[in-house]
Design a protein around this motif. Structure first.
Motif, PDB file in Angstrom:
ATOM      1  N   ALA A  56       0.919  -1.164  -0.006  1.00 45.90           N
ATOM      2  CA  ALA A  56       0.164   0.159   0.082  1.00 45.90           C
ATOM      3  C   ALA A  56       0.918   1.084  -0.006  1.00 45.90           C
ATOM      4  O   ALA A  56       0.304   2.298  -0.842  1.00 45.90           O
ATOM      5  N   GLU A  57       1.886   1.333   0.698  1.00 44.79           N
ATOM      6  CA  GLU A  57       2.786   2.480   0.898  1.00 44.79           C
ATOM      7  C   GLU A  57       3.400   3.120  -0.632  1.00 44.79           C
ATOM      8  O   GLU A  57       3.415   4.414  -0.690  1.00 44.79           O
ATOM      9  N   LYS A  58       3.286   2.178  -1.740  1.00 48.87           N
ATOM     10  CA  LYS A  58       3.578   2.688  -2.994  1.00 48.87           C
ATOM     11  C   LYS A  58       2.664   3.604  -3.558  1.00 48.87           C
ATOM     12  O   LYS A  58       3.008   4.498  -4.458  1.00 48.87           O
ATOM     13  N   LEU A  59       1.520   3.717  -2.929  1.00 48.14           N
ATOM     14  CA  LEU A  59       0.435   4.829  -3.555  1.00 48.14           C
ATOM     15  C   LEU A  59       0.849   6.191  -3.052  1.00 48.14           C
ATOM     16  O   LEU A  59       0.255   7.185  -3.498  1.00 48.14           O
ATOM     17  N   LEU A  60       1.790   6.233  -2.025  1.00 49.74           N
ATOM     18  CA  LEU A  60       2.005   7.778  -1.432  1.00 49.74           C
ATOM     19  C   LEU A  60       2.739   8.370  -2.247  1.00 49.74           C
ATOM     20  O   LEU A  60       2.796   9.826  -2.305  1.00 49.74           O
ATOM     21  N   ALA A  61       3.320   7.886  -3.347  1.00 52.37           N
ATOM     22  CA  ALA A  61       3.727   8.512  -4.580  1.00 52.37           C
ATOM     23  C   ALA A  61       2.802   9.409  -5.140  1.00 52.37           C
ATOM     24  O   ALA A  61       3.172  10.728  -5.581  1.00 52.37           O
ATOM     25  N   PHE A  62       1.493   8.877  -5.459  1.00 51.73           N
ATOM     26  CA  PHE A  62       0.472   9.687  -5.816  1.00 51.73           C
ATOM     27  C   PHE A  62       0.196  10.756  -5.055  1.00 51.73           C
ATOM     28  O   PHE A  62       0.031  12.091  -5.414  1.00 51.73           O
ATOM     29  N   GLU A  63       0.280  10.713  -3.746  1.00 49.61           N
ATOM     30  CA  GLU A  63      -0.212  11.615  -2.664  1.00 49.61           C
ATOM     31  C   GLU A  63       0.819  12.669  -3.023  1.00 49.61           C
ATOM     32  O   GLU A  63       0.434  14.025  -2.823  1.00 49.61           O
ATOM     33  N   GLU A  64       2.257  12.551  -2.983  1.00 47.74           N
ATOM     34  CA  GLU A  64       3.172  13.854  -3.493  1.00 47.74           C
ATOM     35  C   GLU A  64       2.922  14.518  -4.569  1.00 47.74           C
ATOM     36  O   GLU A  64       2.944  15.771  -4.620  1.00 47.74           O
ATOM     37  N   HIS A  65       2.536  13.888  -5.679  1.00 46.93           N
ATOM     38  CA  HIS A  65       1.917  14.287  -6.922  1.00 46.93           C
ATOM     39  C   HIS A  65       0.879  15.226  -6.888  1.00 46.93           C
ATOM     40  O   HIS A  65       1.076  16.550  -7.417  1.00 46.93           O
ATOM     41  N   PHE A  66      -0.069  14.895  -6.078  1.00 47.41           N
ATOM     42  CA  PHE A  66      -1.556  15.494  -5.929  1.00 47.41           C
ATOM     43  C   PHE A  66      -1.089  16.891  -5.202  1.00 47.41           C
ATOM     44  O   PHE A  66      -1.586  18.119  -5.248  1.00 47.41           O
ATOM     45  N   GLU A  67      -0.138  16.577  -4.142  1.00 50.74           N
ATOM     46  CA  GLU A  67       0.046  17.728  -3.207  1.00 50.74           C
ATOM     47  C   GLU A  67       0.671  18.976  -4.027  1.00 50.74           C
ATOM     48  O   GLU A  67       0.514  19.940  -3.782  1.00 50.74           O
ATOM     49  N   ARG A  68       1.843  18.472  -4.691  1.00 45.17           N
ATOM     50  CA  ARG A  68       2.410  19.688  -5.490  1.00 45.17           C
ATOM     51  C   ARG A  68       1.286  20.156  -6.522  1.00 45.17           C
ATOM     52  O   ARG A  68       1.608  21.509  -6.666  1.00 45.17           O
ATOM     53  N   LEU A  69       0.508  19.638  -7.007  1.00 44.71           N
ATOM     54  CA  LEU A  69      -0.456  20.041  -7.967  1.00 44.71           C
ATOM     55  C   LEU A  69      -1.354  21.287  -7.188  1.00 44.71           C
ATOM     56  O   LEU A  69      -1.628  22.289  -7.521  1.00 44.71           O
ATOM     57  N   LEU A  70      -1.666  20.862  -6.008  1.00 46.62           N
ATOM     58  CA  LEU A  70      -2.609  21.676  -5.214  1.00 46.62           C
ATOM     59  C   LEU A  70      -2.076  22.855  -4.802  1.00 46.62           C
ATOM     60  O   LEU A  70      -2.763  23.998  -4.594  1.00 46.62           O
ATOM     61  N   LYS A  71      -0.530  22.600  -4.363  1.00 45.65           N
ATOM     62  CA  LYS A  71       0.135  23.739  -3.878  1.00 45.65           C
ATOM     63  C   LYS A  71       0.405  24.947  -5.121  1.00 45.65           C
ATOM     64  O   LYS A  71       0.120  26.211  -4.847  1.00 45.65           O
ATOM     65  N   ALA A  72       0.566  24.311  -6.270  1.00 45.76           N
ATOM     66  CA  ALA A  72       0.614  25.206  -7.397  1.00 45.76           C
ATOM     67  C   ALA A  72      -0.811  25.878  -7.702  1.00 45.76           C
ATOM     68  O   ALA A  72      -0.753  27.048  -8.004  1.00 45.76           O
ATOM     69  N   GLU A  73      -1.802  25.008  -7.360  1.00 50.73           N
ATOM     70  CA  GLU A  73      -3.089  25.641  -7.921  1.00 50.73           C
ATOM     71  C   GLU A  73      -3.465  26.870  -6.613  1.00 50.73           C
ATOM     72  O   GLU A  73      -3.799  27.837  -7.098  1.00 50.73           O
ATOM     73  N   LYS A  74      -3.057  26.592  -5.362  1.00 53.27           N
ATOM     74  CA  LYS A  74      -3.133  27.648  -4.614  1.00 53.27           C
ATOM     75  C   LYS A  74      -2.300  28.726  -4.678  1.00 53.27           C
ATOM     76  O   LYS A  74      -2.790  30.140  -4.360  1.00 53.27           O
ATOM     77  N   ALA A  75      -1.038  28.592  -5.211  1.00 54.98           N
ATOM     78  CA  ALA A  75      -0.157  29.896  -5.336  1.00 54.98           C
ATOM     79  C   ALA A  75      -0.577  30.628  -6.561  1.00 54.98           C
ATOM     80  O   ALA A  75      -0.670  31.882  -6.423  1.00 54.98           O
ATOM     81  N   ALA A  76      -1.193  29.801  -7.646  1.00 49.89           N
ATOM     82  CA  ALA A  76      -1.934  30.534  -8.854  1.00 49.89           C
ATOM     83  C   ALA A  76      -3.177  31.527  -8.358  1.00 49.89           C
ATOM     84  O   ALA A  76      -3.240  32.503  -8.629  1.00 49.89           O
ATOM     85  N   LYS A  77      -3.871  31.118  -7.588  1.00 52.65           N
ATOM     86  CA  LYS A  77      -4.984  31.742  -6.897  1.00 52.65           C
ATOM     87  C   LYS A  77      -4.619  32.982  -6.037  1.00 52.65           C
ATOM     88  O   LYS A  77      -5.227  33.961  -6.279  1.00 52.65           O
ATOM     89  N   GLU A  78      -3.615  32.713  -5.397  1.00 49.31           N
ATOM     90  CA  GLU A  78      -3.248  33.870  -4.538  1.00 49.31           C
ATOM     91  C   GLU A  78      -2.453  35.081  -5.166  1.00 49.31           C
ATOM     92  O   GLU A  78      -2.332  36.150  -5.039  1.00 49.31           O
ATOM     93  N   SER A  79      -2.068  34.681  -6.405  1.00 49.19           N
ATOM     94  CA  SER A  79      -1.242  35.615  -7.367  1.00 49.19           C
ATOM     95  C   SER A  79      -2.346  36.179  -8.209  1.00 49.19           C
ATOM     96  O   SER A  79      -1.761  37.121  -8.898  1.00 49.19           O
ATOM     97  N   GLY A  80      -3.426  35.861  -8.299  1.00 54.37           N
ATOM     98  CA  GLY A  80      -4.486  36.085  -9.120  1.00 54.37           C
ATOM     99  C   GLY A  80      -4.177  35.616 -10.514  1.00 54.37           C
ATOM    100  O   GLY A  80      -5.207  35.936 -11.451  1.00 54.37           O
ATOM    101  N   ASP A  81      -3.429  34.554 -10.698  1.00 53.59           N
ATOM    102  CA  ASP A  81      -3.410  34.005 -12.040  1.00 53.59           C
ATOM    103  C   ASP A  81      -3.998  32.683 -12.104  1.00 53.59           C
ATOM    104  O   ASP A  81      -3.612  31.688 -11.684  1.00 53.59           O
ATOM    105  N   ILE A  82      -5.588  32.677 -12.023  1.00 56.48           N
ATOM    106  CA  ILE A  82      -6.341  31.630 -11.998  1.00 56.48           C
ATOM    107  C   ILE A  82      -6.512  30.891 -13.328  1.00 56.48           C
ATOM    108  O   ILE A  82      -7.130  31.108 -14.096  1.00 56.48           O
ATOM    109  N   GLY A  83      -5.539  29.922 -13.392  1.00 53.38           N
ATOM    110  CA  GLY A  83      -5.526  28.700 -14.421  1.00 53.38           C
ATOM    111  C   GLY A  83      -6.654  27.717 -14.267  1.00 53.38           C
ATOM    112  O   GLY A  83      -7.503  27.803 -13.231  1.00 53.38           O
ATOM    113  N   SER A  84      -6.407  26.618 -15.146  1.00 54.52           N
ATOM    114  CA  SER A  84      -7.435  25.577 -14.954  1.00 54.52           C
ATOM    115  C   SER A  84      -6.941  24.783 -13.878  1.00 54.52           C
ATOM    116  O   SER A  84      -7.831  24.079 -13.245  1.00 54.52           O
ATOM    117  N   GLY A  85      -5.886  24.792 -13.369  1.00 57.75           N
ATOM    118  CA  GLY A  85      -5.363  23.998 -12.314  1.00 57.75           C
ATOM    119  C   GLY A  85      -5.386  22.427 -12.400  1.00 57.75           C
ATOM    120  O   GLY A  85      -5.891  22.114 -13.386  1.00 57.75           O
TER     121      GLY A  85
END
Length: 296
Positions: free
Chosen positions: A262-291
């Motif tokens: 099961a622990e090998k699924l944690l790599a996907f967790e890291e992948h989605f966390e990076r996407l969510l952080k990028a989406e949050k940063a884009a919203k805070e900067s006013g650059d609202i992309g598709s995310g």
């Protein structure tokens, strides 16, 4: 709802068709990544890379929620997807046979086009058996596997087939040095991608040799394949019995399966966390992309 009733809502039968029109099937299961205290999460479908390899068209069925919030048995919606393989995120390690498919857009599509909400039960990180949990297990433990052996399912109610077995190698060690373990369970084509659960109901033998009361259910891993042996069978060519008879070699499962921990699924967790952080940063900067468009 009992834990057994929940487990049969964790999977879907994945039907694939390649460019040549050849069809195949496998198993996928629901997993929530990046789940926080507010209930926000990234819903995804998990299966093996080889299940969706070369798939041009994919179909799976989602059960629907009734007016009372319970599953509406017998009511399920087919979800057809083109360019199916392209929608999956492969595990970053080439030799780990896992892939993830973000589901939030699918849930939105079901609601917008059918006016229904999907009914399902997702595995999450809290339900995973990680290193500390595995070290509490014995070499031989009871397991269940939920999936679609040989593509079999209850097509009327969109239910999977549940198989029962035991761990065939100690789950707390890495089989052959890989993050895997083996199970003794009937593993047939179509079961690839099936979730495997530690399944103790009522009582169980603990590591110290005593008996513990109460249930214990954990997500152990994902089936990806199994060893087979070969048997010869004669194809009788009639009505000319004097000709040489070609021999058919049949591959027969050994009722053993290889499972990715099961622990090998944690790599996907890291992948989605990076996407969510990028989406949050884009919203805070006013650059609202598709995310990533994956957060529920």
């Amino acid at each position: 709802m009992s834990i057994a009733d929940q487990l049969v809502h964790t999977t879907v039968r994945i039907e694939c068709q390649d460019a040549g029109g050849q069809t195949s099937s496998g198993t996928g299961f629901f997993f929530n990544f990046c789940q926080d205290s507010d209930g926000q999460h990234v819903p995804a479908l998990i299966t093996n890379k080889h299940v969706i390899k070369g798939a041009q068209i994919g179909v799976f069925h989602l059960n629907t929620t009734g007016d009372n919030g319970d599953p509406a048995h017998g009511e399920h919606i087919p979800v057809p997807i083109t360019d199916f393989e392209k929608g999956w995120i492969p595990h970053p390690e080439a030799d780990v046979d896992l892939a993830a498919f973000p589901l939030a857009p699918i849930f939105e599509w079901v609601f917008q086009t059918r006016g229904k909400r999907a009914y399902l039960k997702s595995v999450n990180r809290e339900f995973m058996a990680l290193a500390d949990d595995l070290n509490e297990l014995s070499a031989v433990e009871d397991i269940v596997m939920v999936g679609y052996p040989n593509g079999l399912w209850d097509a009327r109610n969109n239910f999977p087939i549940v198989r029962r077995g035991i761990t065939a190698t100690p789950p707390y060690v890495d089989f052959e040095g890989r993050k895997e373990f083996m199970i003794d369970c009937a593993c047939f084509p179509g079961s690839s991608g099936s979730p495997v659960f530690l399944y103790n109901i009522g009582s169980y033998a603990n590591k110290g040799g005593g008996i513990s009361l109460g249930g214990r259910v954990k997500f152990l891993g994902v089936l990806w394949g199994g060893p087979q042996h070969t048997a010869q069978g004669a194809i009788r060519v009639v009505p000319i019995p004097t000709r040489n008879e070609p021999i058919a070699f049949s591959r027969i499962p050994n009722n053993l399966g290889y499972c990715i921990k099961a622990e090998k699924l944690l790599a996907f967790e890291e992948h989605f966390e990076r996407l969510l952080k990028a989406e949050k940063a884009a919203k805070e900067s006013g650059d609202i992309g598709s995310g990533p468009e994956t957060a529920a």
